[in-house]
Design a protein around this motif. Structure first.
Motif, short mmCIF file in Angstrom:
data_model
loop_
_atom_site.label_atom_id
_atom_site.label_comp_id
_atom_site.label_asym_id
_atom_site.label_seq_id
_atom_site.Cartn_x
_atom_site.Cartn_y
_atom_site.Cartn_z
N ALA A 135 12.48 10.26 -13.98
CA ALA A 135 11.42 10.50 -15.07
C ALA A 135 10.44 10.68 -14.37
CB ALA A 135 11.24 9.22 -16.01
N LEU A 136 9.97 10.03 -13.21
CA LEU A 136 8.56 10.28 -12.52
C LEU A 136 8.59 11.66 -11.92
CD1 LEU A 136 8.14 6.78 -11.00
CD2 LEU A 136 6.92 7.70 -12.90
N VAL A 137 9.79 11.97 -11.30
CA VAL A 137 9.84 13.37 -10.94
C VAL A 137 9.53 14.39 -11.84
CG1 VAL A 137 11.44 14.89 -9.46
CG2 VAL A 137 11.31 12.63 -8.78
N LYS A 177 0.97 -1.24 -0.05
CA LYS A 177 -0.07 -0.01 -0.01
C LYS A 177 0.90 1.38 0.03
CE LYS A 177 -3.86 2.06 2.61
NZ LYS A 177 -4.37 2.93 1.29
N ILE A 178 0.58 2.14 -0.99
CA ILE A 178 1.38 3.33 -1.12
C ILE A 178 0.63 4.58 -0.59
CG2 ILE A 178 2.38 4.81 -2.84
CD1 ILE A 178 3.81 2.33 -2.72
N ASN A 179 1.32 5.30 0.17
CA ASN A 179 0.55 6.43 1.03
C ASN A 179 0.68 7.74 0.45
OD1 ASN A 179 -0.97 4.84 2.73
ND2 ASN A 179 1.02 4.33 3.85
N SER A 180 1.87 7.93 -0.31
CA SER A 180 2.40 9.09 -0.90
C SER A 180 2.67 9.19 -2.25
CB SER A 180 3.17 9.98 0.14
OG SER A 180 4.28 9.28 0.03
N VAL A 181 2.67 10.13 -3.06
CA VAL A 181 3.72 10.13 -4.35
C VAL A 181 5.09 9.99 -4.01
CG1 VAL A 181 4.14 11.45 -6.34
CG2 VAL A 181 1.83 11.58 -5.39
N ILE A 223 2.92 17.93 -14.32
CA ILE A 223 1.53 17.59 -13.83
C ILE A 223 1.33 18.91 -12.67
CG2 ILE A 223 -0.26 16.26 -13.00
CD1 ILE A 223 1.34 14.06 -14.08
N ASN A 224 2.15 18.92 -11.73
CA ASN A 224 1.85 19.82 -10.92
C ASN A 224 1.79 21.16 -11.01
OD1 ASN A 224 1.15 18.16 -8.66
ND2 ASN A 224 3.24 17.77 -7.82
N SER A 225 2.39 21.75 -12.20
CA SER A 225 2.37 23.23 -12.87
C SER A 225 1.19 23.38 -13.14
CB SER A 225 3.46 23.05 -13.81
OG SER A 225 2.96 22.42 -14.93
N THR A 226 0.15 22.46 -13.61
CA THR A 226 -1.38 22.83 -13.59
C THR A 226 -2.10 22.93 -12.51
OG1 THR A 226 -2.13 20.36 -13.82
CG2 THR A 226 -0.77 21.28 -15.91
N THR A 239 12.51 3.21 -8.02
CA THR A 239 13.80 3.85 -8.41
C THR A 239 14.39 3.88 -9.74
OG1 THR A 239 14.80 1.73 -7.46
CG2 THR A 239 14.30 3.50 -6.00
N HIS A 240 13.89 2.59 -10.61
CA HIS A 240 14.56 2.57 -11.94
C HIS A 240 13.94 3.62 -13.20
CE1 HIS A 240 10.83 0.35 -11.80
NE2 HIS A 240 10.72 0.18 -12.88
#
Length: 199
Positions: free
Chosen positions: A20-22, A3-7, A28-31, A15-16
């Protein structure tokens, strides 16, 4: 699956593709989208409606567009990850951070936001599905009024599960053995797959 609780936690788990995910997360967060976690993955919403999600897998990562079917996709970047299964969902896949064209990705994200604001979405099909009862099951139901009442008390979905279970058997002996197994379950008012639900 953990279970993941945060981005941040999701990115650490992958990690691989973390760099790229960052980068995608920053775009996305610029919107105006709101960042949430759903189904143990990052999902971005507007007015409580899912617009896009981030996903990372063994060999690729990408952005899910919940109503991507409405995107113009001029650059042919979107794929239907499950042909004939998903109607609206589209995915933009990458295998490396070098594949990401920031301006292009941002254009797709902004178009997805606009489409959501315009209410473009495929509504779930709410038409009633007909329950087709095989002759073998119908004969058993007709000869046992208690069983018939119990079957009719089941939800339409549970009825269809039992009908499909009997109908999918290729041999008569298999149909009979399946019938014998499901009769006690029907009498108990449980569905064929109830034991697997809420696991």
């Amino acid at each position: 699956m953990k279970k993941i609780n945060s981005v941040e936690e999701y990115i650490e788990e992958n990690t691989h593709f973390s760099d790229a995910l960052v980068l995608l997360r920053t775009l996305i967060n610029s919107t105006e989208l709101l960042e949430t976690i759903k189904w143990s993955a990052p999902v971005y919403t507007i007015n409580n409606k899912n617009v896009i999600g981030l996903g990372a897998f063994k060999n690729h990562f990408g952005i899910w567009f919940f109503n991507g079917v409405f995107l113009k996709d001029k650059h042919k970047l979107l794929i239907n990850a499950q042909e004939n299964k998903t109607k609206a969902l589209r995915q933009m896949r990458f295998t490396s951070i070098d594949d990401i064209n920031k301006n292009l990705v941002l254009d797709y994200i902004k178009e997805a936001i606009e489409n959501q604001k315009l209410g473009k979405e495929i509504k779930p099909d709410r038409t009633k599905k007909e329950t087709i009862i095989s002759s073998e099951l119908q004969n058993v139901l007709d000869s046992n009024t208690t069983l018939k009442s119990a079957f009719q008390a089941l939800s339409p979905g549970k009825q269809r599960e039992y009908c499909a279970h009997i109908a999918s058997a290729k041999h008569e002996t298999t149909k009979q053995s399946r019938l014998e197994k499901i009769i006690p379950m029907i009498l108990q008012g449980v569905g064929l797959h109830d034991k697997y639900k809420n696991c």
